[in-house]
Design an enzyme around this catalytic site. Sequence first.
Site, PDB file in Angstrom:
ATOM      1  CE  LYS A 165      12.027  48.858  14.335  1.00 39.18           C
ATOM      2  NZ  LYS A 165      12.197  49.091  12.930  1.00 39.18           N
ATOM      3  CD  GLN A 180      13.717  49.316   9.686  1.00 36.03           C
ATOM      4  OE1 GLN A 180      12.852  48.754  10.681  1.00 36.03           O
ATOM      5  NE2 GLN A 180      14.595  48.912  10.358  1.00 36.03           N
ATOM      6  CG  ASP A 221      13.347  55.675  14.393  1.00 33.16           C
ATOM      7  OD1 ASP A 221      13.415  54.970  15.403  1.00 33.16           O
ATOM      8  OD2 ASP A 221      12.941  55.116  13.612  1.00 33.16           O
TER       9      ASP A 221
END
Length: 296
Positions: A54, A98, A121
């Site tokens: 990422k 994450q 997200d």
Amino acid sequence: MTAQIIEGLPVADRLRADVAAEVARLRAEHGLQPGLAVVLVGDDPASQAYVKSKGEQSKAAGMHSVTHLLPGDTTQETLEALVRDLAADPAIHGVLVQLPLPKHLDEKPVIELIGPDKDVDGLHVVNAGRLVAGLPALVACTPTGCLILLKATLGDLTGKHAVVVGRSLLVGKPIAQLLLAENCTVTMAHSRTVDLPGICRQADILVAAVGQPRMIRGDWIKPGACVIDVGINRVPFDNPEQAAAGKTKIVGDVNYKEALQVAGSITPVPKGVGPMTVAVLLHNTVLAAKRLAGVS
């Protein structure tokens, strides 16, 4: 018959190129550099590799990129303080923590602290609600990537029967909403669904996101169906000698070899849905930056 292989990498490459071009335009016309912050708690090797990817891809697209690596024993208070600072940082337009977090940490208040505007997200309750209501929202990256692959493969999805196996907030529920918005008839199924094989056989589009290796067998699939396998499971090699040596490989939620003989098209694991997730993350960050800055 042998199914068409839906390779995610070429589609992801095109999306990343579009993102890079848009970042360049925003910097030139508005002095706006989209910024992404990724937070990883702990030392899980797969998560570390994913977070590294990422960071590298966001920088390659010309974005401002920050990665915070926290030890596995990080406290809830420390994590929340970091996320609170990132949510208030004007140079950061997207914040991603994450998941999964270590078991002693609660992800819900952390996601709330990110706020809906920087929730790239798509997990904040406001973004989830806007998706259900058919309003503009930041939508979870993996389901969005799945939809892009489906439309690239099948074109118009109107009227198709989609079966989604898995009901997670990150994949199952949002992909069902995205498919509804594309005028599909959607059946939500899961590991406790009665006659799951029979339900799957009804699908023109079968999305597997249940987290169980090779659970969906070839005879569960309607001949000619489009199969999107979201699963990422590490299992021992089939070869006994390699397995005894501790060697493992990545497989999906679908028995790929069996499905190849039945499906019309299918995503491989890896190199199917996976490359799309990071590309959509970059896209979401640019979208968030434009909305926060009030530019188009």
